[in-house]
Design a protein around this motif. Sequence first.
Motif, PDB file in Angstrom:
ATOM      1  N   PHE A   9      64.843 -97.913   5.349  1.00  0.00           N
ATOM      2  CA  PHE A   9      64.811 -96.496   5.692  1.00  0.00           C
ATOM      3  C   PHE A   9      64.112 -96.477   7.278  1.00  0.00           C
ATOM      4  N   ALA A  10      64.443 -95.702   7.819  1.00  0.00           N
ATOM      5  CA  ALA A  10      63.991 -95.417   9.537  1.00  0.00           C
ATOM      6  C   ALA A  10      62.852 -94.651   9.664  1.00  0.00           C
ATOM      7  N   GLY A  11      62.469 -94.004   8.596  1.00  0.00           N
ATOM      8  CA  GLY A  11      61.283 -93.337   8.578  1.00  0.00           C
ATOM      9  C   GLY A  11      60.096 -93.909   7.964  1.00  0.00           C
ATOM     10  N   PHE A  12      59.313 -93.133   7.313  1.00  0.00           N
ATOM     11  CA  PHE A  12      57.950 -93.507   6.477  1.00  0.00           C
ATOM     12  C   PHE A  12      58.552 -94.478   5.264  1.00  0.00           C
ATOM     13  N   ALA A  13      57.324 -95.111   4.879  1.00  0.00           N
ATOM     14  CA  ALA A  13      57.558 -96.014   3.648  1.00  0.00           C
ATOM     15  C   ALA A  13      57.544 -95.176   2.556  1.00  0.00           C
ATOM     16  N   PHE A  14      57.970 -95.412   1.478  1.00  0.00           N
ATOM     17  CA  PHE A  14      57.929 -94.481   0.156  1.00  0.00           C
ATOM     18  C   PHE A  14      56.464 -94.218  -0.091  1.00  0.00           C
ATOM     19  N   GLY A  15      55.497 -95.258  -0.008  1.00  0.00           N
ATOM     20  CA  GLY A  15      54.259 -95.063  -0.260  1.00  0.00           C
ATOM     21  C   GLY A  15      53.549 -94.054   0.659  1.00  0.00           C
ATOM     22  N   GLN A  16      53.860 -94.141   1.927  1.00  0.00           N
ATOM     23  CA  GLN A  16      53.167 -93.255   2.756  1.00  0.00           C
ATOM     24  C   GLN A  16      53.620 -91.742   2.480  1.00  0.00           C
ATOM     25  N   ALA A  20      51.344 -88.545   1.405  1.00  0.00           N
ATOM     26  CA  ALA A  20      51.427 -87.505   2.229  1.00  0.00           C
ATOM     27  C   ALA A  20      51.667 -86.150   1.105  1.00  0.00           C
ATOM     28  N   LEU A  21      52.608 -86.285   0.303  1.00  0.00           N
ATOM     29  CA  LEU A  21      52.917 -85.417  -0.680  1.00  0.00           C
ATOM     30  C   LEU A  21      51.790 -85.121  -1.735  1.00  0.00           C
ATOM     31  N   ARG A  22      50.828 -86.308  -1.975  1.00  0.00           N
ATOM     32  CA  ARG A  22      49.864 -86.036  -2.823  1.00  0.00           C
ATOM     33  C   ARG A  22      48.662 -85.138  -2.198  1.00  0.00           C
ATOM     34  N   ALA A  23      48.263 -85.319  -0.839  1.00  0.00           N
ATOM     35  CA  ALA A  23      47.735 -84.779  -0.216  1.00  0.00           C
ATOM     36  C   ALA A  23      47.936 -83.346   0.294  1.00  0.00           C
ATOM     37  N   GLU A  24      49.084 -83.050   0.405  1.00  0.00           N
ATOM     38  CA  GLU A  24      49.586 -81.737   0.581  1.00  0.00           C
ATOM     39  C   GLU A  24      49.471 -81.040  -0.647  1.00  0.00           C
ATOM     40  N   LEU A  25      49.550 -81.770  -1.823  1.00  0.00           N
ATOM     41  CA  LEU A  25      49.560 -81.055  -2.912  1.00  0.00           C
ATOM     42  C   LEU A  25      48.029 -80.582  -3.237  1.00  0.00           C
ATOM     43  N   ALA A  26      47.236 -81.633  -3.160  1.00  0.00           N
ATOM     44  CA  ALA A  26      45.789 -81.243  -3.347  1.00  0.00           C
ATOM     45  C   ALA A  26      45.149 -80.320  -2.506  1.00  0.00           C
ATOM     46  N   ASP A  27      45.702 -80.116  -1.184  1.00  0.00           N
ATOM     47  CA  ASP A  27      45.282 -79.106  -0.140  1.00  0.00           C
ATOM     48  C   ASP A  27      45.660 -77.902  -0.702  1.00  0.00           C
ATOM     49  N   LYS A  28      47.050 -77.798  -1.234  1.00  0.00           N
ATOM     50  CA  LYS A  28      47.453 -76.437  -1.694  1.00  0.00           C
ATOM     51  C   LYS A  28      46.916 -75.712  -2.957  1.00  0.00           C
ATOM     52  N   ALA A  29      46.442 -77.028  -3.658  1.00  0.00           N
ATOM     53  CA  ALA A  29      45.488 -76.665  -5.133  1.00  0.00           C
ATOM     54  C   ALA A  29      44.136 -76.063  -4.532  1.00  0.00           C
ATOM     55  N   ALA A  30      43.364 -76.788  -3.804  1.00  0.00           N
ATOM     56  CA  ALA A  30      42.426 -76.340  -3.164  1.00  0.00           C
ATOM     57  C   ALA A  30      42.310 -74.913  -2.702  1.00  0.00           C
ATOM     58  N   LYS A  31      43.296 -74.504  -1.735  1.00  0.00           N
ATOM     59  CA  LYS A  31      43.494 -73.289  -1.183  1.00  0.00           C
ATOM     60  C   LYS A  31      43.872 -72.304  -2.449  1.00  0.00           C
ATOM     61  N   ARG A  32      44.366 -72.326  -3.603  1.00  0.00           N
ATOM     62  CA  ARG A  32      44.886 -71.532  -4.324  1.00  0.00           C
ATOM     63  C   ARG A  32      43.434 -71.457  -5.196  1.00  0.00           C
ATOM     64  N   LYS A  33      42.347 -72.448  -5.500  1.00  0.00           N
ATOM     65  CA  LYS A  33      41.315 -72.243  -5.966  1.00  0.00           C
ATOM     66  C   LYS A  33      40.405 -71.269  -5.199  1.00  0.00           C
ATOM     67  N   VAL A  34      40.295 -71.501  -3.930  1.00  0.00           N
ATOM     68  CA  VAL A  34      39.523 -70.533  -3.214  1.00  0.00           C
ATOM     69  C   VAL A  34      40.279 -69.078  -3.385  1.00  0.00           C
ATOM     70  N   TYR A  35      41.475 -69.001  -3.016  1.00  0.00           N
ATOM     71  CA  TYR A  35      42.051 -67.466  -3.378  1.00  0.00           C
ATOM     72  C   TYR A  35      41.727 -67.009  -4.970  1.00  0.00           C
ATOM     73  N   ARG A  36      41.781 -67.801  -5.830  1.00  0.00           N
ATOM     74  CA  ARG A  36      41.450 -67.370  -7.319  1.00  0.00           C
ATOM     75  C   ARG A  36      39.980 -66.917  -7.370  1.00  0.00           C
ATOM     76  N   THR A  37      39.177 -67.854  -6.836  1.00  0.00           N
ATOM     77  CA  THR A  37      37.672 -67.479  -7.003  1.00  0.00           C
ATOM     78  C   THR A  37      37.055 -66.187  -6.200  1.00  0.00           C
ATOM     79  N   THR A  38      37.649 -66.246  -5.012  1.00  0.00           N
ATOM     80  CA  THR A  38      37.428 -65.114  -4.222  1.00  0.00           C
ATOM     81  C   THR A  38      37.761 -63.789  -4.774  1.00  0.00           C
TER      82      THR A  38
END
Length: 71
Positions: A9-16, A20-38
Amino acid sequence: MTYNTATAFAGFAFGQRLAALRAELADKAAKRKVYRTTLAELESLSHRDLADLGLNSSMLKSIAFEAAYGN
């Protein structure tokens, strides 16, 4: 006679991409938690407390959204 075909594959490896997907999902979950708490904290205030802060109940979701996601 044999042929060699490159199938990499010419792009990033599957692990990368997975990391990146895991980091993005964690970031979205953290922002959603801030929204719900606020939002929960603002909704727990009485109308009088909101008025003291210069707010009304129709503004709560937009304030919580801005606190979590900016803009």
